[in-house]
Design a protein around this motif. Sequence first.
Motif, PDB file in Angstrom:
ATOM      1  N   ALA A 158       0.869  -1.438   0.067  1.00 47.03           N
ATOM      2  CA  ALA A 158      -0.057  -0.075   0.142  1.00 47.03           C
ATOM      3  C   ALA A 158       0.915   1.212   0.005  1.00 47.03           C
ATOM      4  O   ALA A 158       0.649   2.287  -0.651  1.00 47.03           O
ATOM      5  CB  ALA A 158      -1.007  -0.131   1.129  1.00 47.03           C
ATOM      6  N   ASP A 159       2.060   1.214   0.716  1.00 47.27           N
ATOM      7  CA  ASP A 159       2.819   2.544   0.774  1.00 47.27           C
ATOM      8  C   ASP A 159       3.430   2.730  -0.714  1.00 47.27           C
ATOM      9  O   ASP A 159       3.531   4.021  -1.224  1.00 47.27           O
ATOM     10  CB  ASP A 159       4.069   2.239   1.542  1.00 47.27           C
ATOM     11  N   LYS A 160       3.539   1.780  -1.445  1.00 43.87           N
ATOM     12  CA  LYS A 160       4.197   2.046  -2.925  1.00 43.87           C
ATOM     13  C   LYS A 160       3.225   2.512  -3.561  1.00 43.87           C
ATOM     14  O   LYS A 160       3.285   3.346  -4.573  1.00 43.87           O
ATOM     15  CB  LYS A 160       4.657   0.793  -3.602  1.00 43.87           C
ATOM     16  N   MET A 161       1.943   1.988  -3.545  1.00 42.87           N
ATOM     17  CA  MET A 161       0.817   2.461  -4.498  1.00 42.87           C
ATOM     18  C   MET A 161       0.426   4.070  -4.048  1.00 42.87           C
ATOM     19  O   MET A 161       0.332   4.734  -4.992  1.00 42.87           O
ATOM     20  CB  MET A 161      -0.687   1.769  -4.106  1.00 42.87           C
ATOM     21  N   LEU A 162       0.589   4.290  -2.809  1.00 44.42           N
ATOM     22  CA  LEU A 162       0.378   5.706  -2.480  1.00 44.42           C
ATOM     23  C   LEU A 162       1.460   6.691  -2.873  1.00 44.42           C
ATOM     24  O   LEU A 162       1.293   7.779  -3.493  1.00 44.42           O
ATOM     25  CB  LEU A 162       0.192   5.826  -0.924  1.00 44.42           C
ATOM     26  N   ASN A 163       2.796   6.222  -2.868  1.00 40.25           N
ATOM     27  CA  ASN A 163       3.901   7.125  -3.364  1.00 40.25           C
ATOM     28  C   ASN A 163       3.698   7.208  -4.791  1.00 40.25           C
ATOM     29  O   ASN A 163       4.129   8.284  -5.390  1.00 40.25           O
ATOM     30  CB  ASN A 163       5.389   6.124  -3.037  1.00 40.25           C
ATOM     31  N   LEU A 164       3.102   6.227  -5.691  1.00 42.29           N
ATOM     32  CA  LEU A 164       2.965   6.331  -6.987  1.00 42.29           C
ATOM     33  C   LEU A 164       1.732   7.138  -7.654  1.00 42.29           C
ATOM     34  O   LEU A 164       1.430   7.166  -8.620  1.00 42.29           O
ATOM     35  CB  LEU A 164       2.918   4.892  -7.413  1.00 42.29           C
ATOM     36  N   GLY A 165       1.152   7.619  -6.567  1.00 44.49           N
ATOM     37  CA  GLY A 165      -0.198   8.388  -6.907  1.00 44.49           C
ATOM     38  C   GLY A 165      -1.445   7.716  -7.144  1.00 44.49           C
ATOM     39  O   GLY A 165      -2.195   8.450  -7.677  1.00 44.49           O
ATOM     40  N   PHE A 166      -1.526   6.557  -6.520  1.00 44.01           N
ATOM     41  CA  PHE A 166      -2.862   5.881  -6.877  1.00 44.01           C
ATOM     42  C   PHE A 166      -4.032   6.159  -5.647  1.00 44.01           C
ATOM     43  O   PHE A 166      -4.896   5.277  -5.762  1.00 44.01           O
ATOM     44  CB  PHE A 166      -2.676   4.492  -6.773  1.00 44.01           C
ATOM     45  N   LYS A 167      -3.787   7.155  -5.173  1.00 45.85           N
ATOM     46  CA  LYS A 167      -4.724   7.337  -3.902  1.00 45.85           C
ATOM     47  C   LYS A 167      -6.345   7.705  -4.497  1.00 45.85           C
ATOM     48  O   LYS A 167      -7.240   7.075  -3.986  1.00 45.85           O
ATOM     49  CB  LYS A 167      -4.339   8.546  -3.106  1.00 45.85           C
TER      50      LYS A 167
END
Length: 378
Positions: A158-167
């Motif tokens: 989940a941390d990587k998804m947020l870092n990649l702008g998927f929020k």
Amino acid sequence: MPFSSLGLSPALLKTLENQSFTAPTPIQELAISAILNKKDVLGIAKTGSGKTASYVLPLLMNLQGSIIGTNNRHADVLVLVPTRELAEQVKDVFKTFSRTLPQPVKTVAVYGGVSINPQMMGLQGVNVLVATPGRLLELAGSNSVHFSGIQTLVLDEADKMLNLGFKDELDKIIALLPEKRQNILLSATLSDDIEQIRQVLLKEPVVIKIAAEEASLDLIRQLAYVVSPDQKGPFLRYLINHHEMKQVLVFASSVQLVDAVVNKLRKNNIDAKAIHSKKSQGARTEALAHFKSGKLKVLVSTDLMARGIDINALPFVINYDLPRSPKDYIHRIGRTGRADAPGDAISLVSESELHHFEVIQKKMGRQVELITKNLNEL
């Protein structure tokens, strides 16, 4: 504690034995029973700690007996991941552990960068859907997948998804799901963003935090060379040839630099391929497969792709340049020194990077031998 004490079925225990899984990792030991009991789970543990199996095994157990078996597009389990490589990796774990189950479980991975039509057709009869957020929303927009049957949502990395702008994409997907469901949130780090998602997503979760084991760095022999930017390419080729490296993972900070490094290596008769977000899925899958099998000598990657590169006995990692954060540095070098097999992590550091390298060493809590090299001396 053996796997047999965690409530898994004889069929899964047999598969674990066949796959040489001898004992659960700490996160598996704690997460499996919680997920079997349909609890929401927040799991914080580093990459490579066994997080995937910690949810795959109990979810396969929970699916047994609850699968209706109709030929529709209503998935039972949805796993969201940040990259295509991780989607394929998670799919393979589900398929490996479901082979011996009495009731078949169909797992499908969907992601961008490839044709959407075969993925649409493959969703017939799906039980476990592993997806990157963007492609999943495309499929939902064309009514190719339905969410009313989702029993469990997993956010992996989940941390990587947020870092990649998927929020924004995550918010849209969560809004489409049934309100009553089990939620599993897995991350390598616990950030403010993860806390926000936890508050919205999880209901009375079982919280599992596995501290990173600094001892794992003991298997990694770290060395750094001070090399001018114009000498990094020639010095990299010198290291590969001088040490007769047969399998080396090289990290560079951008897609453009990755391609430039590969081109120089190939022009100097060193077998190398690139893996990054601009490559087609077919090219990425082929390069990674050849590298893992030992057919490819050098794989050059960006940090983004590193999440899908897990090789138990990788002998060499080379940082062509330094990553922005100390955490990324540790993640890079952590591709080697696994499964009790030592490995070498070599960094090429220009003078302008020396201060940043000092910061990395301080955060890591380790000093790295720093050697000044000039190609004319070799």
